[in-house]
Design an enzyme around this catalytic site. Structure first.
Site, PDB file in Angstrom:
ATOM      1  N   ARG A  70       0.817  -1.220   0.000  1.00  0.00           N
ATOM      2  CA  ARG A  70       0.000   0.000   0.000  1.00  0.00           C
ATOM      3  C   ARG A  70       0.849   1.267   0.000  1.00  0.00           C
ATOM      4  NH1 ARG A  70      -4.778  -1.638  -0.652  1.00  0.00           N
ATOM      5  NH2 ARG A  70      -5.266  -3.679   0.162  1.00  0.00           N
ATOM      6  N   HIS A 127       4.971  -9.471  -7.014  1.00  0.00           N
ATOM      7  CA  HIS A 127       3.775  -8.642  -7.218  1.00  0.00           C
ATOM      8  C   HIS A 127       4.098  -7.180  -6.907  1.00  0.00           C
ATOM      9  CE1 HIS A 127      -0.330  -7.261  -7.222  1.00  0.00           C
ATOM     10  NE2 HIS A 127      -0.836  -8.485  -7.327  1.00  0.00           N
ATOM     11  N   TYR A 177      -0.108  -2.353  -4.857  1.00  0.00           N
ATOM     12  CA  TYR A 177      -1.435  -1.981  -5.373  1.00  0.00           C
ATOM     13  C   TYR A 177      -1.516  -0.503  -5.751  1.00  0.00           C
ATOM     14  CZ  TYR A 177      -3.080  -6.355  -3.258  1.00  0.00           C
ATOM     15  OH  TYR A 177      -3.276  -7.662  -2.926  1.00  0.00           O
ATOM     16  N   HIS A 207      -0.991  -4.948 -11.548  1.00  0.00           N
ATOM     17  CA  HIS A 207      -2.344  -4.578 -11.959  1.00  0.00           C
ATOM     18  C   HIS A 207      -2.187  -3.438 -12.960  1.00  0.00           C
ATOM     19  CE1 HIS A 207      -4.101  -6.080  -7.837  1.00  0.00           C
ATOM     20  NE2 HIS A 207      -3.442  -7.001  -8.503  1.00  0.00           N
ATOM     21  N   GLU A 260      -1.892  -8.497 -14.941  1.00  0.00           N
ATOM     22  CA  GLU A 260      -2.881  -9.351 -14.272  1.00  0.00           C
ATOM     23  C   GLU A 260      -4.274  -9.099 -14.836  1.00  0.00           C
ATOM     24  OE1 GLU A 260      -2.492  -9.551 -10.032  1.00  0.00           O
ATOM     25  OE2 GLU A 260      -4.424 -10.559  -9.768  1.00  0.00           O
ATOM     26  N   ASP A 285      -5.992 -14.424 -13.010  1.00  0.00           N
ATOM     27  CA  ASP A 285      -6.516 -14.580 -11.647  1.00  0.00           C
ATOM     28  C   ASP A 285      -7.934 -15.150 -11.758  1.00  0.00           C
ATOM     29  OD1 ASP A 285      -7.919 -13.901  -9.173  1.00  0.00           O
ATOM     30  OD2 ASP A 285      -6.169 -12.701  -8.652  1.00  0.00           O
ATOM     31  N   HIS A 332     -10.649 -12.967 -10.289  1.00  0.00           N
ATOM     32  CA  HIS A 332     -10.862 -11.753 -11.085  1.00  0.00           C
ATOM     33  C   HIS A 332     -11.612 -12.031 -12.392  1.00  0.00           C
ATOM     34  CE1 HIS A 332      -7.145  -9.657  -9.063  1.00  0.00           C
ATOM     35  NE2 HIS A 332      -8.089  -9.986  -8.206  1.00  0.00           N
ATOM     36  N   HIS A 381      -3.233 -16.972 -10.742  1.00  0.00           N
ATOM     37  CA  HIS A 381      -3.594 -16.713  -9.344  1.00  0.00           C
ATOM     38  C   HIS A 381      -4.826 -17.558  -9.069  1.00  0.00           C
ATOM     39  CE1 HIS A 381      -1.509 -12.520  -8.909  1.00  0.00           C
ATOM     40  NE2 HIS A 381      -0.661 -13.530  -8.843  1.00  0.00           N
ATOM     41  N   ASP A 413     -14.095  -8.376  -6.821  1.00  0.00           N
ATOM     42  CA  ASP A 413     -12.733  -8.704  -6.388  1.00  0.00           C
ATOM     43  C   ASP A 413     -12.615  -8.986  -4.893  1.00  0.00           C
ATOM     44  OD1 ASP A 413     -10.033  -9.153  -6.159  1.00  0.00           O
ATOM     45  OD2 ASP A 413      -9.412  -7.165  -6.850  1.00  0.00           O
ATOM     46  N   HIS A 447     -11.658 -12.239  -2.696  1.00  0.00           N
ATOM     47  CA  HIS A 447     -11.182 -13.628  -2.784  1.00  0.00           C
ATOM     48  C   HIS A 447     -11.799 -14.495  -1.683  1.00  0.00           C
ATOM     49  CE1 HIS A 447      -7.208 -12.188  -4.848  1.00  0.00           C
ATOM     50  NE2 HIS A 447      -8.269 -11.540  -5.282  1.00  0.00           N
ATOM     51  N   GLU A 472      -3.948 -16.913  -3.500  1.00  0.00           N
ATOM     52  CA  GLU A 472      -4.072 -15.609  -2.817  1.00  0.00           C
ATOM     53  C   GLU A 472      -5.366 -15.635  -2.021  1.00  0.00           C
ATOM     54  OE1 GLU A 472      -4.198 -13.278  -6.452  1.00  0.00           O
ATOM     55  OE2 GLU A 472      -2.292 -12.359  -5.878  1.00  0.00           O
TER      56      GLU A 472
END
Ligand code: FE
Ligand code: FE
Ligand code: ZN
Length: 277
Positions: free
Chosen positions: A37, A67, A70, A107, A142, A176, A179, A211, A224, A226, A256
């Site tokens: 973040r 990864h 975000y 992303h 992704e 993913d 997703h 993913h 989104d 999970h 994930e």
């Protein structure tokens, strides 16, 4: 051979990550290159990296899937946010070269009202200004749930980005399962059809990693969220179809799911036991 692993904390370094992965029956893993973040990354620890490279040299380990944070948004309407994305991406590409030949997943971004075409243009601009033919890392776009103004909810959008990138051989896709279901691809009822669509639009040669997540929401929900394997709207059968699909054979599958390590260990053991060799 089923290559499977999960997202691990990178706080204690690569050696610790690979040891953790092995302890839960994984032969690949994913990790955030820096605070997911924020933007801060740890100092490069050569001793740790060499130890890690030594370990994966001696065992059968699949490619690992880093990864990006975000907060990286190369198609923001705000120039400073785009510059921040550029800076992070460039620094992460340098870091990836310490662990040569692996994957860097990100992303694509949110166009925040500028429109999909502008978004695709800005994303590819950033990629073209950083990716070089000499790098060993492959950059993975992704597939996204299509939440808000997210780019990448349609295979066509990812294809359009790749088409604009000069070093296409350094580009791939990470699919993913949560997703794409949220984006409206019905993998529960027509996995083969979805894979065929991916192949027709992007090309299966570009698919480098999966993913593996269940989804709390129904196909097309654009949410989104999970879920644990078998506890969401996809269900265990769909997840088993994914890992056992001949077209996806050999790819690294990254969990994930909302789990701690013991939960991941259980999911890995379950999926390995239900994998058809
Ligand atoms: Fe992601
Ligand atoms: Fe993902
Ligand atoms: Zn997600």
């Amino acid at each position: 051979m089923l290559h499977i692993g999960c997202h691990l904390s990178s706080v204690k370094g690569y050696t610790r990550m690979v040891q953790t992965a092995l302890s839960i029956g994984a032969d690949t893993f994913a990790f955030f290159t820096r605070n997911p973040r924020g933007g801060k990354a740890k100092e490069v620890d050569i001793e740790d990296i060499n130890k890690f490279l030594n370990i994966i040299d001696q065992i059968k380990f699949a490619k690992i899937v880093a990864h990006a944070p975000y907060t990286l948004n190369p198609c923001s309407g705000n120039k400073r946010v785009r510059e921040f994305a550029h800076m992070i991406f460039e620094d992460d590409m340098k870091r990836m070269e310490y662990i040569p030949g692996n994957y860097y997943n990100f992303h694509p971004g949110s166009h925040v009202g500028q429109g999909v075409d502008v978004g695709i243009e800005l994303i590819s601009e950033m990629l073209n200004s950083i990716i070089t033919p000499k790098q060993s890392a492959t950059v993975l776009l992704e597939t996204m749930a299509g939440k808000g103004s997210e780019i990448g909810g349609r295979f066509e959008e990812l294809k359009a980005i790749i088409d604009k990138v000069k070093c296409k051989e350094k580009m791939g896709v990470c699919l993913d399962t949560c997703h794409i279901s949220d984006a409206g691809y019905d993998i529960s009822n027509d996995l083969d059809g979805v894979i065929e669509e991916f192949d027709n639009i992007i090309g299966l040669d570009k698919l480098k990693a999966i993913h593996l997540n269940d989804s709390l929401n129904a196909p097309g929900s654009h949410k989104d969220r999970h879920a644990k394997i078998g506890e969401g709207m996809l269900g265990l059968d769909t997840i088993l179809n994914v890992i056992n699909s001949p077209k996806l054979r050999g790819l690294p599958f990254i969990l994930e799911t909302p789990n701690e390590l013991d939960g991941y260990a259980k999911e890995i053991a379950l999926l390995r036991s239900l994998y058809k060799n």
